[in-house]
Design a protein around this motif. Structure first.
Motif, PDB file in Angstrom:
ATOM      1  N   LEU A  60      -4.601-101.237 -21.598  1.00  0.00           N
ATOM      2  CA  LEU A  60      -5.244-101.417 -22.724  1.00  0.00           C
ATOM      3  C   LEU A  60      -4.371-102.172 -23.613  1.00  0.00           C
ATOM      4  O   LEU A  60      -3.921-103.036 -24.672  1.00  0.00           O
ATOM      5  N   GLN A  61      -3.368-100.989 -24.240  1.00  0.00           N
ATOM      6  CA  GLN A  61      -2.430-101.400 -25.321  1.00  0.00           C
ATOM      7  C   GLN A  61      -1.045-102.375 -25.178  1.00  0.00           C
ATOM      8  O   GLN A  61      -1.354-102.798 -26.319  1.00  0.00           O
ATOM      9  N   THR A  62      -1.142-102.752 -23.595  1.00  0.00           N
ATOM     10  CA  THR A  62      -0.818-104.108 -23.736  1.00  0.00           C
ATOM     11  C   THR A  62      -0.875-105.409 -23.809  1.00  0.00           C
ATOM     12  O   THR A  62      -0.412-106.409 -24.996  1.00  0.00           O
ATOM     13  N   VAL A  63      -2.587-105.450 -23.456  1.00  0.00           N
ATOM     14  CA  VAL A  63      -3.188-106.533 -23.159  1.00  0.00           C
ATOM     15  C   VAL A  63      -3.016-106.481 -25.174  1.00  0.00           C
ATOM     16  O   VAL A  63      -3.215-107.740 -25.931  1.00  0.00           O
ATOM     17  N   LEU A  64      -3.730-105.358 -25.772  1.00  0.00           N
ATOM     18  CA  LEU A  64      -3.877-105.522 -27.436  1.00  0.00           C
ATOM     19  C   LEU A  64      -2.264-106.170 -28.217  1.00  0.00           C
ATOM     20  O   LEU A  64      -2.385-106.913 -28.654  1.00  0.00           O
ATOM     21  N   LEU A  65      -1.489-105.884 -27.403  1.00  0.00           N
ATOM     22  CA  LEU A  65      -0.012-105.734 -28.170  1.00  0.00           C
ATOM     23  C   LEU A  65       0.260-107.419 -28.167  1.00  0.00           C
ATOM     24  O   LEU A  65       0.650-108.350 -28.300  1.00  0.00           O
ATOM     25  N   MET A  66      -0.303-107.914 -26.763  1.00  0.00           N
ATOM     26  CA  MET A  66      -0.028-109.629 -26.224  1.00  0.00           C
ATOM     27  C   MET A  66      -1.142-110.465 -26.615  1.00  0.00           C
ATOM     28  O   MET A  66      -0.568-111.317 -27.358  1.00  0.00           O
ATOM     29  N   THR A  67      -1.718-109.981 -27.024  1.00  0.00           N
ATOM     30  CA  THR A  67      -3.098-110.271 -27.701  1.00  0.00           C
ATOM     31  C   THR A  67      -2.673-111.324 -29.344  1.00  0.00           C
ATOM     32  O   THR A  67      -2.851-112.252 -29.865  1.00  0.00           O
ATOM     33  N   VAL A  68      -2.511-109.963 -30.028  1.00  0.00           N
ATOM     34  CA  VAL A  68      -2.044-110.361 -31.284  1.00  0.00           C
ATOM     35  C   VAL A  68      -0.047-110.795 -31.336  1.00  0.00           C
ATOM     36  O   VAL A  68      -0.428-111.828 -32.429  1.00  0.00           O
ATOM     37  N   MET A  69       0.286-111.154 -30.123  1.00  0.00           N
ATOM     38  CA  MET A  69       1.582-111.791 -30.034  1.00  0.00           C
ATOM     39  C   MET A  69       1.400-112.953 -30.274  1.00  0.00           C
ATOM     40  O   MET A  69       1.508-114.368 -31.681  1.00  0.00           O
ATOM     41  N   MET A  70       0.399-113.334 -29.238  1.00  0.00           N
ATOM     42  CA  MET A  70      -0.146-115.304 -28.632  1.00  0.00           C
ATOM     43  C   MET A  70      -0.647-115.239 -30.810  1.00  0.00           C
ATOM     44  O   MET A  70      -0.368-116.460 -30.283  1.00  0.00           O
ATOM     45  N   LEU A  71      -1.621-114.888 -31.105  1.00  0.00           N
ATOM     46  CA  LEU A  71      -2.616-115.279 -32.600  1.00  0.00           C
ATOM     47  C   LEU A  71      -1.146-115.249 -33.672  1.00  0.00           C
ATOM     48  O   LEU A  71      -1.085-116.298 -33.979  1.00  0.00           O
ATOM     49  N   LEU A  72      -0.338-114.272 -33.510  1.00  0.00           N
ATOM     50  CA  LEU A  72       0.637-114.591 -33.961  1.00  0.00           C
ATOM     51  C   LEU A  72       2.126-115.881 -34.577  1.00  0.00           C
ATOM     52  O   LEU A  72       2.314-116.710 -35.433  1.00  0.00           O
ATOM     53  N   VAL A  73       1.721-115.766 -32.807  1.00  0.00           N
ATOM     54  CA  VAL A  73       2.853-116.691 -32.495  1.00  0.00           C
ATOM     55  C   VAL A  73       2.508-118.753 -32.752  1.00  0.00           C
ATOM     56  O   VAL A  73       2.946-119.933 -33.351  1.00  0.00           O
ATOM     57  N   SER A  74       0.674-118.146 -32.289  1.00  0.00           N
ATOM     58  CA  SER A  74       0.247-119.222 -32.475  1.00  0.00           C
ATOM     59  C   SER A  74      -0.173-119.874 -33.746  1.00  0.00           C
ATOM     60  O   SER A  74      -0.043-121.220 -34.242  1.00  0.00           O
ATOM     61  N   VAL A  75      -0.196-118.983 -35.014  1.00  0.00           N
ATOM     62  CA  VAL A  75      -0.305-119.568 -35.756  1.00  0.00           C
ATOM     63  C   VAL A  75       0.865-120.057 -37.339  1.00  0.00           C
ATOM     64  O   VAL A  75       1.023-120.418 -38.047  1.00  0.00           O
ATOM     65  N   ILE A  76       1.909-118.673 -36.339  1.00  0.00           N
ATOM     66  CA  ILE A  76       3.269-119.317 -37.321  1.00  0.00           C
ATOM     67  C   ILE A  76       3.665-121.382 -36.374  1.00  0.00           C
ATOM     68  O   ILE A  76       4.395-121.506 -37.583  1.00  0.00           O
ATOM     69  N   ILE A  77       2.903-121.117 -35.058  1.00  0.00           N
ATOM     70  CA  ILE A  77       3.825-122.648 -35.082  1.00  0.00           C
ATOM     71  C   ILE A  77       2.619-123.733 -34.901  1.00  0.00           C
ATOM     72  O   ILE A  77       3.485-125.073 -35.946  1.00  0.00           O
TER      73      ILE A  77
END
Length: 290
Positions: free
Chosen positions: A93-110
């Motif tokens: 769960l910790q891993t999935v949450l971290l990956m989800t947050v990173m994915m959202l941040l990268v999408s926003v940055i792009i």
């Protein structure tokens, strides 16, 4: 524990074959331990067929999707490390949450970078030229993001298998070690992606046919034709989606096993290199004392 020989210096083909062998040799056990989690995840994912706009509904279903995919991941990990489902669920769960947050941040940055490029280009260029430039830059940024994601395959797997460090360790030394073996991870990933794509196309054909039926019916409604779909079509589409997603889950489990063996191979290489360095250091010390 269904695998006792993880730490072995395997080739890329051996990683893929070992995952295939592990999957089908122990399929009954894997299915018995994971079918409920896979079914719950499939039922949640397939709810998208009931909504015309999936963009905002992604945020609504994001929470149950995160918890259900974590459950499935924990069930698979429990087969590999002999730890309890609860223990593995916390780390997954910790891993999935971290990956989800990173994915959202990268999408926003792009998106922000793409918007900034459009603003810098100004309004002097034609819309066609702006769209082409925007598309090129977006592809460039997405490729960079994918390149940076590859080492995470190793660092995430190391975190899940060893279950010792904090979740932030995924972005630490393990991530740097992943970069050192980037070429090997990328090669295995591309080969698996090609094989999985073929399976996705074959398994997903019923869903594609139903999607085309929905789109053709929607077009007919816009020009005044009556709906040609039966009332139960929505539920049928949902059931087909659940079945297909359920099968896809087990394709992804096989992919997970491949990356599991990739982690084992990299760990073996790192430990062998460290032992070699230690032996050289010991030999130098012995010579110096003598």
């Amino acid at each position: 524990m269904i695998e006792k020989f993880l730490y072995k210096d395997r080739s890329y083909s051996s990683c893929i074959y070992s995952a295939y062998e592990l999957m089908f040799t122990n399929f009954a056990t894997i299915f018995r331990k994971t079918w409920l989690a896979a079914f719950v995840y499939s039922t949640i994912m397939s709810l998208s067929v009931f909504f015309d706009s999936w963009s905002w509904m992604q945020l609504v279903f994001l929470v149950p999707m995160v918890f259900s995919i974590s459950w499935l991941g924990a069930a698979v990990m429990s087969l590999l490390n002999d730890k309890s489902l609860k223990h593995n669920y916390i780390y997954t769960l910790q891993t999935v949450l971290l990956m989800t947050v990173m994915m959202l941040l990268v999408s926003v940055i792009i998106i922000m970078l793409g918007t900034a490029i459009l603003l810098l280009l100004g309004t002097n260029k034609s819309p066609e030229s702006l769209n082409t430039t925007y598309f090129i830059f977006m592809v460039f940024f997405i490729v960079l993001a994918l390149i940076a994601i590859i080492p995470l395959i190793y660092s995430v797997m190391k975190y899940l298998v060893e279950s010792k460090a904090r979740v932030w360790s995924i972005l630490g030394e393990a991530y740097r070690n992943g970069w050192r073996h980037w070429g090997f991870i990328m090669l295995v990933f591309i080969l698996c992606a090609i094989m999985i794509s073929v399976l996705y196309v074959v398994i997903g054909l019923p869903r594609v046919v139903m999607y085309l039926a929905v789109q053709n019916n929607a077009y007919g409604l816009t020009i005044g034709d009556p709906s040609g779909l039966p009332k139960y079509f929505g539920m049928l589409n949902y059931i087909v989606g659940v079945v297909i997603t359920f099968f896809v889950c087990y394709i992804n489990v096989w992919m997970f096993f491949v990356m599991y063996y990739v982690y084992g191979r990299i760990e073996t290489r790192i430990k062998t290199k460290q032992k070699s360095l230690d032996l050289n250091e010991t030999a130098k010390t012995t010579v110096y004392r003598s």
